[in-house]
Structure formats: structure tokens, C-alpha cells
Design a protein around this motif. Structure first.
Motif, PDB file in Angstrom:
ATOM      1  N   ARG A  59      37.703  43.092  38.240  1.00 18.45           N
ATOM      2  CA  ARG A  59      38.967  42.753  38.734  1.00 18.45           C
ATOM      3  C   ARG A  59      38.855  42.837  40.340  1.00 18.45           C
ATOM      4  NH1 ARG A  59      43.987  45.113  39.958  1.00 18.45           N
ATOM      5  NH2 ARG A  59      42.985  47.018  40.465  1.00 18.45           N
ATOM      6  N   GLN A  60      38.075  43.794  40.738  1.00 22.68           N
ATOM      7  CA  GLN A  60      37.982  43.953  42.090  1.00 22.68           C
ATOM      8  C   GLN A  60      37.287  42.723  42.775  1.00 22.68           C
ATOM      9  OE1 GLN A  60      38.925  46.408  44.275  1.00 22.68           O
ATOM     10  NE2 GLN A  60      40.195  47.423  42.692  1.00 22.68           N
ATOM     11  N   ASP A  61      36.395  41.962  42.096  1.00 26.38           N
ATOM     12  CA  ASP A  61      35.708  40.747  42.625  1.00 26.38           C
ATOM     13  C   ASP A  61      36.811  39.954  42.879  1.00 26.38           C
ATOM     14  OD1 ASP A  61      33.253  41.765  42.196  1.00 26.38           O
ATOM     15  OD2 ASP A  61      32.918  40.938  40.277  1.00 26.38           O
ATOM     16  N   GLN A  62      37.636  39.505  42.206  1.00 28.07           N
ATOM     17  CA  GLN A  62      38.984  38.847  42.116  1.00 28.07           C
ATOM     18  C   GLN A  62      39.790  38.969  43.329  1.00 28.07           C
ATOM     19  OE1 GLN A  62      41.092  37.736  38.507  1.00 28.07           O
ATOM     20  NE2 GLN A  62      39.741  36.736  37.694  1.00 28.07           N
TER      21      GLN A  62
ATOM     22  N   ALA B 119      35.353  38.052  45.994  1.00 26.85           N
ATOM     23  CA  ALA B 119      33.678  38.439  46.073  1.00 26.85           C
ATOM     24  C   ALA B 119      33.188  37.015  45.232  1.00 26.85           C
ATOM     25  CB  ALA B 119      33.225  39.413  45.427  1.00 26.85           C
ATOM     26  N   ASN B 120      31.983  36.607  45.960  1.00 27.64           N
ATOM     27  CA  ASN B 120      31.014  35.363  45.271  1.00 27.64           C
ATOM     28  C   ASN B 120      30.340  36.061  44.170  1.00 27.64           C
ATOM     29  OD1 ASN B 120      29.994  33.097  44.713  1.00 27.64           O
ATOM     30  ND2 ASN B 120      28.298  33.212  46.495  1.00 27.64           N
ATOM     31  N   VAL B 121      30.761  36.690  43.176  1.00 22.28           N
ATOM     32  CA  VAL B 121      29.952  37.346  42.090  1.00 22.28           C
ATOM     33  C   VAL B 121      30.249  36.611  40.643  1.00 22.28           C
ATOM     34  CG1 VAL B 121      29.533  39.300  40.915  1.00 22.28           C
ATOM     35  CG2 VAL B 121      30.012  39.487  43.374  1.00 22.28           C
TER      36      VAL B 121
ATOM     37  N   LEU C 148      37.991  42.633  25.061  1.00 24.33           N
ATOM     38  CA  LEU C 148      37.489  41.406  25.237  1.00 24.33           C
ATOM     39  C   LEU C 148      38.532  40.446  26.010  1.00 24.33           C
ATOM     40  CD1 LEU C 148      35.294  39.007  24.605  1.00 24.33           C
ATOM     41  CD2 LEU C 148      36.711  38.669  22.337  1.00 24.33           C
ATOM     42  N   VAL C 149      39.640  40.526  25.673  1.00 25.24           N
ATOM     43  CA  VAL C 149      40.871  39.642  26.464  1.00 25.24           C
ATOM     44  C   VAL C 149      40.760  40.063  27.737  1.00 25.24           C
ATOM     45  CG1 VAL C 149      43.383  38.765  26.343  1.00 25.24           C
ATOM     46  CG2 VAL C 149      41.995  39.086  24.394  1.00 25.24           C
ATOM     47  N   LYS C 150      40.706  41.252  27.919  1.00 25.07           N
ATOM     48  CA  LYS C 150      41.012  41.939  29.226  1.00 25.07           C
ATOM     49  C   LYS C 150      39.749  41.340  30.258  1.00 25.07           C
ATOM     50  CE  LYS C 150      42.465  45.851  31.739  1.00 25.07           C
ATOM     51  NZ  LYS C 150      43.200  47.165  31.654  1.00 25.07           N
ATOM     52  N   ALA C 151      38.631  41.365  29.767  1.00 26.41           N
ATOM     53  CA  ALA C 151      37.365  40.970  30.506  1.00 26.41           C
ATOM     54  C   ALA C 151      37.459  39.284  30.815  1.00 26.41           C
ATOM     55  CB  ALA C 151      36.150  41.215  29.464  1.00 26.41           C
ATOM     56  N   ARG C 152      37.775  38.513  29.655  1.00 30.66           N
ATOM     57  CA  ARG C 152      38.257  37.182  29.924  1.00 30.66           C
ATOM     58  C   ARG C 152      39.037  37.067  31.078  1.00 30.66           C
ATOM     59  NH1 ARG C 152      38.141  35.214  23.876  1.00 30.66           N
ATOM     60  NH2 ARG C 152      36.009  35.018  23.363  1.00 30.66           N
ATOM     61  N   ARG C 153      40.178  37.716  31.251  1.00 29.09           N
ATOM     62  CA  ARG C 153      41.022  37.593  32.282  1.00 29.09           C
ATOM     63  C   ARG C 153      40.588  37.486  33.643  1.00 29.09           C
ATOM     64  NH1 ARG C 153      45.454  42.039  32.195  1.00 29.09           N
ATOM     65  NH2 ARG C 153      45.206  41.403  29.998  1.00 29.09           N
ATOM     66  N   PHE C 154      39.603  38.335  33.926  1.00 25.43           N
ATOM     67  CA  PHE C 154      39.017  38.642  35.179  1.00 25.43           C
ATOM     68  C   PHE C 154      37.541  37.851  35.404  1.00 25.43           C
ATOM     69  CE2 PHE C 154      41.492  42.754  34.431  1.00 25.43           C
ATOM     70  CZ  PHE C 154      42.402  42.288  35.460  1.00 25.43           C
ATOM     71  N   GLY C 155      37.475  36.900  34.360  1.00 22.99           N
ATOM     72  CA  GLY C 155      36.346  36.159  34.600  1.00 22.99           C
ATOM     73  C   GLY C 155      34.778  36.530  34.091  1.00 22.99           C
ATOM     74  N   LEU C 156      34.887  37.774  33.339  1.00 20.22           N
ATOM     75  CA  LEU C 156      33.863  38.413  32.742  1.00 20.22           C
ATOM     76  C   LEU C 156      33.526  37.913  31.457  1.00 20.22           C
ATOM     77  CD1 LEU C 156      31.753  40.796  32.942  1.00 20.22           C
ATOM     78  CD2 LEU C 156      33.402  42.325  31.801  1.00 20.22           C
TER      79      LEU C 156
END
Length: 427
Positions: free
Chosen positions: A24-27, A31-33, A49-57
Motif C-alpha cells: 500500500r505504501q508503494d502505491q 515506488a518502483n517496486v 488475498l483480495v486486499k493483496a491484489r488491490r495493492f498489486g501484490l
């Protein structure tokens, strides 16, 4: 920058939420991560799992050995979230591709079965210890050349727009698991020693047996009317809005480190009360940012003192809030984490020797995970009658304990015998 997280499971605990908060902090900072996470065990928490996908993980669940090697090879940095789990130690017993490795310890590392055993010391390029400095594993602090002390990132965003609400009497809130490996075994007795005007809000869940035992003990002590069970609550701000004191009576053998519940309570300005014995208590300066008692009676006395002395309660809560803003700000800590990545990525990848021999028996693997050899462990079993009930329980039933390993290696012959010996000691 490609970051590969390796974590034993994904069921909703603090370590999983820490990784999601990093994403979330990356977004937030652009950050280029690129983050991926290898999850070694099942099941997966659907909401997380849904929350992870929301932040691109991206999560890779229960990967094959070839897939794990490919993921490690493709990553710029491999960040291992460590606690004693048979699947994680199986992975670390393999010859893996060259990598830059961080081990982020999710445990303090000084209580069985969650031990940071000596062979782990020089495995990573960087250690991230989430316990406060001076608590946990002194051999790592003393011996490794690169050790960072960085608390796990709490989800402070879910406390936005928080407001305390007026209410009658004094309310003390506990937020956390209700399993015996987490909560103090004398928690009901502590509640029984609290002044009559104090109500206790219990936010969290546990297995049916653990929760049932707690409820039954409250009934036996005649204090059920003082306790409100809320179960699992995602919107913790709603419950904490009517809290005056944060109580956190942890099992003295708990491997807790930078507890998110403690961070969030202090962030809001709630005066915390804890007991000595766990690394998490090291975040509190007793008498200034909270109260730390040495035993259950002292814990109850501390809660009663804060309930009676409003001025003291406000002063400590205000100091706790200031400390939390200085030490637990997820944006600041995520920036520190990124700086560690940037420094590490300038170093070459390297190979490392497997931590355990592929020829070891299951019993040898288990003993090694505790930092013991087989003879020393059997001696520990023989002395189980002299050990504390909490210590025996953790060794028997907690994650990384005998039953956990037995469930993973059901054909092993030693583990059932050892479980039988320890069960008799517990009874």
C-alpha cells in the motif's frame, strides 16, 4: 525493483498484514517496486488475498520446488518472513539460487519453539528484527554485521477519522487472539481483580475450545457480566472509540514482537498495560508511555490505578500517542525499509549453504529448529515437570511445536512419543 516475499502462511495475522501495508505504501509513494509473495502453506485468507491484489501484490500459493527456484532467481531481493514452520525450514534446507536475502523475524526468537537458532545467524545479508533492540535474540544483534530494528507496519489508515465517544464507567479493551499461545492463562483471574466499574471489551477470536474455556472460566469466577466478547472486528476504530485503557496481558512465553494492536492503541492515545516477559513489552517505558506489571496482581492493580486516576491516564495516553507517532508511523518505516532495499541491491547476489541436511531425520530437524541437539531436547522433555505450564503448552501445541510438526510429518515415529511424554507433564 523486484521483491520476493517468502512467508509460511497467509491467514490474516500481523506478518501478512505487514507485507500488504508495504505494498500500500508503494502505491502511495509511486515506488518502483514489484512485489510477489510465495505462500508455503494453505489455506489462504480470502479477504487478505483480495486486499493483496488491490495493492498489486501477487501471491503464489504452495509452489512447486522448480517454481520457487525460478521466483528466487528472478527476484532482485528475497525477503523471508521467519518463524519456525516445517515448510519454511524445508525450503531453507535446499540449495537455492544465488540471491540477496533479508530475513525479517516475526518472532522475538528467545522462547521455545520460536527460536532464532544459531545456524540462522549468517544466512541472510540483512536481519530485520521487529522486536525492540535488546529484546529477543542477542546472538544476532551481537554477531551479524547488518541488523535493522524495524517494527512491523500497522494499518494506521483504518484509524482515520477516529473519535472517542462518551460512555458510562471505565472500559478496558483487549485486541488480539484468544488462543492460549497468545493470551495470558490467568486473564479471567485478572478481570476478576478489576474494580466493579470497569467493563472489558474483548476484540478477537480463537478456536472454539479456547473461546469456550475463557467463557467458562469467566462464569466460574462470576465476572461474565464485566466482559463483552466482540469476536473478530475489522473496523477496530468502532470498538476502541469507547475504550479508556488498552490491556494486553500476553502469555509470558509469547513470541510477540511489534504487536500491531499495541501500535494502534498507542497511536490513538490509549494508555497501555502489559506484563514483563515478552519482547513486545519493551516498547513501553513503564510509568511514562504505559504501565508494565510483573505479575497478574500487579497488572490488575495497574488497570485499577489508571481507572481511578483520570489525570494519570490522560498523561500516559498522550505520551503513548507521541511515542507511537515517532516510532510506528508506517510511512516513515516503509521509507526506511525502501532505503534498506536500495543499499542491499548494490551488493552482488550470493549462494548460501543449506541450513539443514537433507539426510536428517524429522526428529533431528525439529530439535535443530529449537537450537538443540537430540540429546539436549530429550533432557528438556525429562525436565518438563519442572517447566512452566505455559512453556510446555507452547512446545506442545503452538505453531512450530511438536503437534504442528507431527501434523506435517504424520509417519514420523519419534514425535508421537515425545508428544505423549509432554502431554503427561501438562496434565
Amino acid at each position: 525493483m523486484k521483491i520476493l516475499h517468502i512467508i509460511p502462511r497467509w491467514i490474516g495475522g500481523g506478518p501478512e498484514r505487514h507485507i500488504i501495508e508495504l505494498a500500500r505504501q508503494d502505491q502511495l509513494t509511486n515506488a518502483n517496486v514489484n512485489r510477489r509473495a510465495l505462500v508455503l502453506d494453505r489455506p489462504l485468507s480470502a479477504p487478505l488475498l483480495v486486499k493483496a491484489r488491490r495493492f498489486g501484490l501477487v501471491l503464489v500459493s504452495s509452489p512447486w520446488a522448480e517454481a520457487m527456484e525460478a521466483e528466487i532467481d528472478a527476484a532482485d531481493i528475497v525477503e523471508i518472513t521467519y518463524w519456525n514452520h516445517p515448510l519454511l525450514l524445508e525450503l531453507l534446507a535446499c540449495s537455492l539460487p544465488p540471491a540477496r536475502v533479508i530475513i525479517r523475524s516475526a518472532v522475538a526468537g528467545h522462547t521455545i519453539p520460536q527460536v532464532l537458532f544459531p545456524e540462522l545467524t549468517f544466512y541472510p545479508d540483512v536481519w530485520q528484527l521487529s522486536a525492540p533492540q535488546g529484546y529477543g535474540a542477542p546472538h544476532i544483534e551481537r554477531s551479524h554485521s547488518w541488523v535493522e530494528f524495524l517494527p512491523a507496519l500497522a494499518e494506521i489508515d483504518r484509524l482515520e477519522n477516529f473519535r472517542f465517544r462518551k460512555h458510562d464507567g471505565i472500559r478496558a479493551a483487549y485486541l488480539g487472539s484468544l488462543t492460549p499461545s497468545k493470551i495470558h492463562p490467568l486473564f479471567p483471574e485478572i478481570v476478576a481483580m478489576l474494580d466493579g466499574n470497569i467493563k472489558v471489551d474483548i476484540v478477537g477470536d480463537g478456536d472454539e475450545v479456547s473461546t469456550g474455556n475463557l467463557r467458562r472460566r469467566f462464569d466460574e469466577l462470576g465476572v461474565s457480566e464485566k466482559v463483552i466478547f466482540h469476536g473478530h472486528v475489522e473496523n477496530i476504530a468502532e470498538v476502541l472509540a469507547t475504550a479508556d485503557i488498552f490491556i494486553y496481558p500476553l502469555n509470558p512465553e509469547s513470541y510477540a514482537t511489534s504487536e500491531k494492536a499495541l501500535q494502534e492503541a498507542m497511536w490513538l492515545g490509549l494508555a497501555p498495560v502489559m506484563m514483563t516477559g515478552t519482547a513486545a513489552a519493551g516498547w513501553i517505558a513503564s510509568g511514562k508511555t504505559g504501565l508494565v506489571a510483573s505479575d497478574p496482581q500487579g497488572f490488575a492493580d495497574s488497570v485499577n490505578l489508571l481507572a481511578r486516576e483520570e489525570k494519570l491516564r490522560i498523561e500516559i495516553g498522550s505520551a503513548a500517542r507521541k511515542f507511537a507517532r515517532d516510532r510506528f508511523d508506517p510511512g516513515v518505516n516503509a521509507k526506511t525499509n525502501q532505503e534498506i532495499y536500495e543499499r542491499l541491491i548494490s551488493m552482488p547476489k550470493r549462494t548460501r549453504a543449506p541450513l539443514q541436511s537433507q539426510d536428517w531425520t524429522v526428529a533431528e530437524k525439529f530439535c535443530n529448529s529449537l537450537g538443540l541437539d537430540r540429546v539436549s531436547f530429550i533432557h528438556r522433555l525429562e525436565q518438563a515437570g519442572n517447566a512452566s505450564p505455559e512453556s510446555n503448552f507452547m512446545l506442545l501445541k503452538s505453531e512450530g511445536g511438536l503437534m504442528h510438526y507431527r501434523n506435517h510429518y504424520p509417519s514420523d515415529l519419534d514425535l508421537p512419543n515425545w508428544i505423549s511424554v509432554l502431554t503427561k507433564a501438562v496434565e
